[in-house]
Design a protein around this motif. Structure first.
Motif, short mmCIF file in Angstrom:
data_model
loop_
_atom_site.label_atom_id
_atom_site.label_comp_id
_atom_site.label_asym_id
_atom_site.label_seq_id
_atom_site.Cartn_x
_atom_site.Cartn_y
_atom_site.Cartn_z
N ASN A 1 -5.43 16.00 -10.73
CA ASN A 1 -6.18 14.91 -11.34
C ASN A 1 -5.46 13.57 -11.18
OD1 ASN A 1 -7.93 16.87 -12.05
ND2 ASN A 1 -7.66 16.68 -14.26
N SER A 2 -4.14 13.58 -11.34
CA SER A 2 -3.39 12.33 -11.18
C SER A 2 -3.58 11.79 -9.77
CB SER A 2 -1.89 12.56 -11.40
OG SER A 2 -1.62 12.93 -12.72
N GLU B 1 0.79 -1.22 0.00
CA GLU B 1 0.00 0.00 0.00
C GLU B 1 0.84 1.28 0.00
OE1 GLU B 1 -3.33 0.00 -0.24
OE2 GLU B 1 -3.16 2.18 -0.39
N LEU B 2 1.65 1.44 1.02
CA LEU B 2 2.24 2.77 1.21
C LEU B 2 3.30 3.12 0.18
CD1 LEU B 2 2.16 2.88 5.05
CD2 LEU B 2 1.10 4.51 3.49
N ALA B 3 4.18 2.19 -0.11
CA ALA B 3 5.22 2.53 -1.09
C ALA B 3 4.60 2.86 -2.46
CB ALA B 3 6.26 1.43 -1.19
N PRO B 4 3.72 2.01 -3.01
CA PRO B 4 3.15 2.37 -4.32
C PRO B 4 2.41 3.70 -4.30
CG PRO B 4 2.62 0.10 -3.78
CD PRO B 4 3.27 0.68 -2.57
N VAL B 5 1.58 3.92 -3.29
CA VAL B 5 0.77 5.14 -3.29
C VAL B 5 1.64 6.38 -3.05
CG1 VAL B 5 -1.05 6.41 -2.10
CG2 VAL B 5 -1.37 4.01 -2.67
N MET B 6 2.52 6.31 -2.02
CA MET B 6 3.32 7.49 -1.73
C MET B 6 4.28 7.82 -2.87
SD MET B 6 2.08 8.52 1.01
CE MET B 6 3.11 9.72 1.80
N MET B 7 4.86 6.82 -3.46
CA MET B 7 5.78 7.08 -4.57
C MET B 7 5.01 7.64 -5.77
SD MET B 7 8.73 6.69 -3.58
CE MET B 7 8.36 6.98 -1.87
N ALA B 8 3.80 7.14 -5.98
CA ALA B 8 3.00 7.66 -7.10
C ALA B 8 2.68 9.13 -6.87
CB ALA B 8 1.73 6.84 -7.27
N VAL B 9 2.34 9.47 -5.63
CA VAL B 9 2.03 10.87 -5.33
C VAL B 9 3.28 11.74 -5.53
CG1 VAL B 9 1.39 12.47 -3.48
CG2 VAL B 9 0.11 10.35 -3.80
N LEU B 10 4.41 11.21 -5.06
CA LEU B 10 5.66 11.94 -5.24
C LEU B 10 5.98 12.16 -6.72
CD1 LEU B 10 8.47 12.95 -4.11
CD2 LEU B 10 9.26 10.62 -4.40
N PHE C 1 -0.49 3.07 -11.66
CA PHE C 1 -0.41 4.48 -11.28
C PHE C 1 0.48 5.24 -12.27
CE2 PHE C 1 -0.94 3.13 -6.56
CZ PHE C 1 -2.30 2.92 -6.79
N ALA C 2 1.56 4.60 -12.69
CA ALA C 2 2.47 5.26 -13.62
C ALA C 2 1.75 5.59 -14.93
CB ALA C 2 3.68 4.37 -13.91
N LEU D 1 -5.76 7.68 -6.06
CA LEU D 1 -6.41 7.23 -4.83
C LEU D 1 -7.67 6.42 -5.12
CD1 LEU D 1 -5.73 10.31 -2.56
CD2 LEU D 1 -4.51 8.14 -2.67
N LEU D 2 -8.43 6.85 -6.14
CA LEU D 2 -9.62 6.07 -6.52
C LEU D 2 -9.21 4.69 -7.02
CD1 LEU D 2 -11.88 8.66 -8.41
CD2 LEU D 2 -11.85 8.05 -5.99
N LEU D 3 -8.24 4.72 -7.93
CA LEU D 3 -7.79 3.47 -8.54
C LEU D 3 -7.20 2.54 -7.48
CD1 LEU D 3 -7.58 2.28 -11.39
CD2 LEU D 3 -5.25 3.15 -11.50
N ASP D 4 -6.59 3.11 -6.46
CA ASP D 4 -5.96 2.31 -5.42
C ASP D 4 -6.99 1.40 -4.75
OD1 ASP D 4 -3.88 1.45 -3.74
OD2 ASP D 4 -4.69 2.74 -2.14
N TYR D 5 -8.15 1.98 -4.47
CA TYR D 5 -9.19 1.15 -3.83
C TYR D 5 -9.61 0.02 -4.77
CZ TYR D 5 -13.32 -0.46 -1.49
OH TYR D 5 -14.21 -1.27 -0.86
N VAL D 6 -9.89 0.38 -6.00
CA VAL D 6 -10.36 -0.61 -6.97
C VAL D 6 -9.33 -1.73 -7.14
CG1 VAL D 6 -11.04 -0.96 -9.38
CG2 VAL D 6 -11.69 1.14 -8.18
N LEU D 7 -8.07 -1.32 -7.29
CA LEU D 7 -7.03 -2.32 -7.51
C LEU D 7 -6.83 -3.21 -6.28
CD1 LEU D 7 -4.27 -0.37 -9.47
CD2 LEU D 7 -5.62 -2.30 -10.26
N THR D 8 -6.90 -2.61 -5.09
CA THR D 8 -6.75 -3.39 -3.87
C THR D 8 -7.82 -4.48 -3.82
OG1 THR D 8 -5.95 -1.41 -2.76
CG2 THR D 8 -6.59 -3.24 -1.37
#
Ligand SMILES: Nc1ncnc2c1ncn2[C@@H]1O[C@H](COP(=O)(O)OP(=O)(O)OP(=O)(O)O)[C@@H](O)[C@H]1O
Ligand SMILES: [Mg+2]
Lengths: 255, 248
Positions: B227-228, B83-92, B195-196, B233-240
């Motif tokens: 928008n990204s 969870e955290l590494a993919p999401v935080m890195m994507a935000v970064l 995410f990429a 964040l939306l996609l994160d829920y769906v993918l999880t």
């Protein structure tokens, strides 16, 4: 090389109409430019010259009317592949992240038309022609307005186009270089019989190089013909545009 | 934002169609990849070290109190890689790289460079979009692997040096090793790849759609980043939810 060099193409414009946000800019233009002709479009600022050029090279689509290149609609697939065209933008439109050499050689590099060493040679040759020898490594941001314009012309020449559009090629150049550019337009025209369409305010350039001149005014063609014919046109608007000068004349300034 | 989804999907489709051009654009892909690394590695390192650390700090004392020390490594490790590494890195990356993409392409649009490309019969999708998309789709997952590893170390440091937790380095690593499967890492990598693609497509689309002058560029950059992040964040829920099927 000049024997098998591409020949110029014929361009025809029929009832070309364009408005932006309900504001008409071009009102049903009709004209044709023959193969190998130097066709100059003059007109006051805002008369629609740049908009017209953008239509001719396919950057804008007309509201109405057609643009035919050798009889084929300009926007149809394959026309860009079959006929080589180039445009020198009014602002130069150099790629700011590339240096001068990369800008000039871009067409050849991206389409893989020549090996790198050959590209470097062609680029150096064209730059020298425009008085820019040895500037390959400079970035566009480091150039003056006139230098940018000349790089843009070099970039267009490298394409060896059959149809070339110049938007104000001499507007930021000193008189000497302006003459060089005018001569280069003619030389290209003789060597490869390219069709050249030149938009300019520069009356010396226009009357020096044109086979025919069209005068555009508020999106309409006011006069079209050989330089002599246009010069002799009785329309007062035409005469006003062609004769305007800087000399102060107290008689005409009083109503 | 949502009226653009169609255009964004179209751009993505066109980029897929341009994939055979990859070999010709290889050098630009490398250049872009280098820029991504340059812009984000140090940040990613600091960020993940602290994320790992704070995870251990939040969970550690409570678990130690209840005698569950042997699960701390697993909790920190799993949260990081799934969870955290993919999401935080994507935000970064959305903030650092997506914004740069939108700005660069946007200014090329505004200053007629895209028009110039078109008159030279050079397709901006091949020339600009494809190399950026490939670089980010490759770069973000790599960055996530790096972030997971650094985050684990961050967690370990806190576990060892915090008196309330007091788990040994070996104990932490054992818990990590026992509790985490390759599939968990793969799970995170699939997410980060998705995410990429979102960041690349949204940012390039915003750049290409820029209108107006410098202010238009600014607007495009803001929209690209916001928008990204929303889509991530939306996609994160769906993918999880979808990737849960991978576990069994
Ligand atoms: N994309 C556009 N959207 C709205 N209006 C436009 C657009 N492009 C041009 N125009 C308008 O069309 C008219 C003609 O513009 P154009 O750039 O063709 O003038 P021009 O003849 O080239 O002038 P100049 O000699 O100053 O370059 C202007 O009134 C301009 O405001
Ligand atoms: Mg103009």
């Amino acid at each position: 090389m000049s024997d098998e060099a591409p020949q110029g193409v014929r361009l025809e414009v029929r009832r070309l109409t364009k408005s932006y946000n309900g504001q008409p800019v071009l009102h049903g233009l009709d004209f044709a430019v023959e193969r190998g002709e130097v066709f100059v479009i003059m007109g006051p600022s805002g008369s629609g010259k740049t908009v017209l050029l953008k239509h001719l090279i396919g950057l804008e689509t007309p509201d109405e009317g057609d643009i035919l290149i050798e009889g084929e609609p300009a926007g149809s697939p394959g026309v860009m592949e079959r006929y080589r065209m180039a445009m020198v933008f009014q602002s130069g439109a150099l790629l700011n992240s590339l240096n001068v050499g990369e800008n000039v050689g871009l067409y050849l590099t991206e389409h893989r038309l020549k090996p790198p060493a050959e590209i470097a040679r062609v680029v150096a040759e064209k730059l020298e022609l425009l008085g820019l020898k040895g500037t390959e490594e400079k970035l566009p941001g480091e150039l003056s307005g006139g230098m940018k314009k000349r790089v843009a012309i070099a970039r267009a020449l490298v394409i060896e186009p059959q149809l070339i559009f110049y938007d104000e090629p001499t507007s930021e150049l000193d008189p000497l270089i302006a003459v060089t550019i005018g001569q280069e337009i003619l030389r290209l025209n003789h060597r490869m019989r390219v069709t050249s369409i030149v938009v300019t305010h520069d009356r010396d350039l226009a009357f020096g190089i044109a086979n025919r001149i069209a005068l555009l005014h508020e999106g309409r063609i006011l006069a079209i013909g050989t330089p002599d014919a246009v010069q002799a046109d009785p329309n007062p608007l035409v005469q006003q545009f062609l004769k305007a000068d800087f000399r102060f004349n107290p008689e005409t300034s009083t109503p | 934002m949502f009226q653009n989804i169609g255009e964004i999907a179209l751009l993505f489709g066109r980029t897929l169609k341009a994939l055979p051009q990859t070999r010709r654009q290889f050098r630009k892909v490398l250049e872009q990849l280098f820029e991504i690394g340059n812009a984000s590695l140090l940040m990613a390192c600091v960020l993940s070290l602290f994320i790992g650390g704070v995870l251990a700090l939040q969970t550690g004392p409570v678990m130690s109190e209840r005698g569950l020390q042997s699960f701390i490594g697993q909790i920190v490790g799993l949260s990081l890689c799934r969870e955290l590494a993919p999401v935080m890195m994507a935000v970064l990356i959305a903030g650092r790289v997506g914004s740069a993409m939108a700005a660069e392409i946007g200014s090329m649009k505004v200053y007629q460079e895209l028009d110039a490309l078109q008159t030279m019969n050079i397709n901006p999708i091949h020339y600009l979009v494809l190399p950026r998309m490939l670089a980010i789709s490759l770069g973000l997952p790599l960055l996530v692997i790096f972030a997971i590893l650094v985050g684990w170390v961050g967690g370990a440091l806190v576990c060892v040096f915090n008196a309330q937790i007091a788990v040994s380095f070996d104990g932490y690593m054992k818990s990590l090793g026992n509790g985490i499967d390759v599939l968990d890492v793969v799970n995170g990598l699939i997410k980060s790849f998705a995410f990429a693609v979102v960041i690349g497509t949204v940012s390039c689309h915003q750049g290409l759609a820029t209108i107006g002058g410098p202010r238009g560029i600014g607007r495009s950059v803001t929209k690209a980043v916001v928008n990204s992040i929303v889509l991530i964040l939306l996609l994160d829920y769906v993918l999880t939810r979808l990737l849960m099927h991978l576990d069994k």
